[in-house]
Design a protein around this motif. Structure first.
Motif, PDB file in Angstrom:
ATOM      1  N   GLN A  39     -22.339 -52.342  18.615  1.00 15.11           N
ATOM      2  CA  GLN A  39     -23.795 -52.362  18.524  1.00 15.11           C
ATOM      3  C   GLN A  39     -24.203 -53.254  17.369  1.00 15.11           C
ATOM      4  O   GLN A  39     -23.864 -52.980  16.211  1.00 15.11           O
ATOM      5  N   ALA A  40     -24.906 -54.321  17.696  1.00 12.77           N
ATOM      6  CA  ALA A  40     -25.440 -55.228  16.690  1.00 12.77           C
ATOM      7  C   ALA A  40     -26.849 -54.788  16.321  1.00 12.77           C
ATOM      8  O   ALA A  40     -27.514 -54.104  17.114  1.00 12.77           O
ATOM      9  N   PRO A  41     -27.331 -55.171  15.156  1.00  7.99           N
ATOM     10  CA  PRO A  41     -28.681 -54.776  14.736  1.00  7.99           C
ATOM     11  C   PRO A  41     -29.731 -55.186  15.758  1.00  7.99           C
ATOM     12  O   PRO A  41     -29.754 -56.340  16.218  1.00  7.99           O
ATOM     13  N   GLY A  42     -30.551 -54.237  16.155  1.00 11.70           N
ATOM     14  CA  GLY A  42     -31.632 -54.512  17.088  1.00 11.70           C
ATOM     15  C   GLY A  42     -31.206 -54.626  18.539  1.00 11.70           C
ATOM     16  O   GLY A  42     -32.032 -54.945  19.400  1.00 11.70           O
ATOM     17  N   ALA A  91     -21.062 -56.736  14.371  1.00  6.31           N
ATOM     18  CA  ALA A  91     -21.607 -55.487  14.900  1.00  6.31           C
ATOM     19  C   ALA A  91     -20.824 -54.319  14.307  1.00  6.31           C
ATOM     20  O   ALA A  91     -19.792 -54.518  13.652  1.00  6.31           O
ATOM     21  N   GLN A 110     -17.586 -51.399  10.647  1.00  8.84           N
ATOM     22  CA  GLN A 110     -18.372 -52.629  10.604  1.00  8.84           C
ATOM     23  C   GLN A 110     -17.461 -53.842  10.684  1.00  8.84           C
ATOM     24  O   GLN A 110     -16.460 -53.931   9.959  1.00  8.84           O
ATOM     25  N   THR A 112     -17.992 -57.931  10.355  1.00  5.46           N
ATOM     26  CA  THR A 112     -18.920 -58.996   9.991  1.00  5.46           C
ATOM     27  C   THR A 112     -18.198 -60.329  10.037  1.00  5.46           C
ATOM     28  O   THR A 112     -17.164 -60.499   9.379  1.00  5.46           O
TER      29      THR A 112
END
Length: 115
Positions: A39-42, A91, A110, A112
């Motif tokens: 799940q990535a931000p937004g 994500a 996480q 990155t």
């Protein structure tokens, strides 16, 4: 109940590699499939890859040829080898296990990808 503990996330440069691990404990006899979601931000959580107890694998199109899911039955552990990482792979990655997916969730790790 099944407990899942992920490890292996971190910061990596584009083009680099990471390997995620997910150790299952508890009612592992109930597990038919294990998988990784992210799940990535937004964005919504999405399936990345899955593997059944028989070893059948399934991959999302956006990771085919770059990611490999595998498992060690003796250790009740599944792995996600991630190669040729891109910034869009950034994500939180979640391990999942159950008779059907999605089942039980891990706490997430996480990943990155950034220079």
């Amino acid at each position: 109940q099944v407990q899942l503990v992920e490890s292996g996330g971190g910061l990596v440069q584009p083009g680099g590699s990471l390997r995620l691990s997910c150790a299952a404990s508890g009612s592992i006899f109930s597990i038919y499939a294990m998988g990784w979601y992210r799940q990535a931000p937004g964005k919504q959580r999405e399936l990345v890859a899955s593997i059944t107890s028989g070893g059948r694998t399934n991959y999302a199109d956006f990771v085919k040829g770059r990611f490999t899911i595998s498992k060690n039955n003796a250790k009740n552990t599944t792995y996600l080898q991630m190669n040729s990482l891109k910034s869009e792979d950034t994500a939180v990655y979640y391990c999942n296990a159950g008779f059907y997916l999605p089942g039980y969730w891990g706490q997430g790790t996480q990943v990155t990808v950034s220079s």
